[in-house]
Design a protein around this motif. Structure first.
Motif: not given
Length: 152
Positions: A75-77, A79-85
């Protein structure tokens, strides 16, 4: 060697039908391009700390021109997304590599890293992209808590 395979083929002619894949093995002919159809990837190190960089090595079938690797460990600092591609470009033989940062905000524990080998085609006239998934694979990754001592 050639005469032995011909004799073996003559004896097999009287036997019941054999599938084509077994016939190649029985005749002693190996397919030199079979490794090009395999899908594999490696994540090293296997158990990184938070705030570490991992290396991803990929091999996709030669028809693929791109790979997508995703996990909950990236994840990125903010960001609300937990799964990052993250995307990985592939060379002519299907090999690719990428360095990815394990975020300091990734929760410690076991995470799954998933990879998709895709073939992306873009129509120049309309600008439409078609994405065809060719293969998938997954590997587990254990993220350890951040220790300040690892930097000294």
């Amino acid at each position: 060697m050639r005469s032995i395979t011909l004799m073996a083929a003559a004896t097999l002619a009287s036997a019941p039908a054999v599938p084509a894949a077994f016939a190649e093995v029985a005749s002693g002919q190996d397919d030199d391009t079979s490794w090009q159809k395999l899908t594999s990837f490696r994540v090293s190190p296997d158990s990184p700390h938070q705030n570490d960089v991992i290396r991803i090595l990929i091999h996709c079938p030669t028809q693929a021109n791109h790979a997508v690797v995703g996990s909950t460990a990236f994840p990125i600092k903010g960001s609300w997304r937990m799964f990052r591609e993250v995307g990985v470009g592939l060379g002519g033989l299907g090999f690719g590599k990428r360095g990815v940062v394990i975020s300091r905000f990734a929760p410690p524990g076991e995470h799954e890293v998933r990879m998709k080998c895709v073939q992306v085609r873009a129509d120049k006239l309309t600008g439409l992209r078609t994405v065809k998934v060719l293969s998938r694979s997954a590997v587990s990754l254990v993220v350890r808590p951040l220790r300040v001592g690892q930097f000294f």
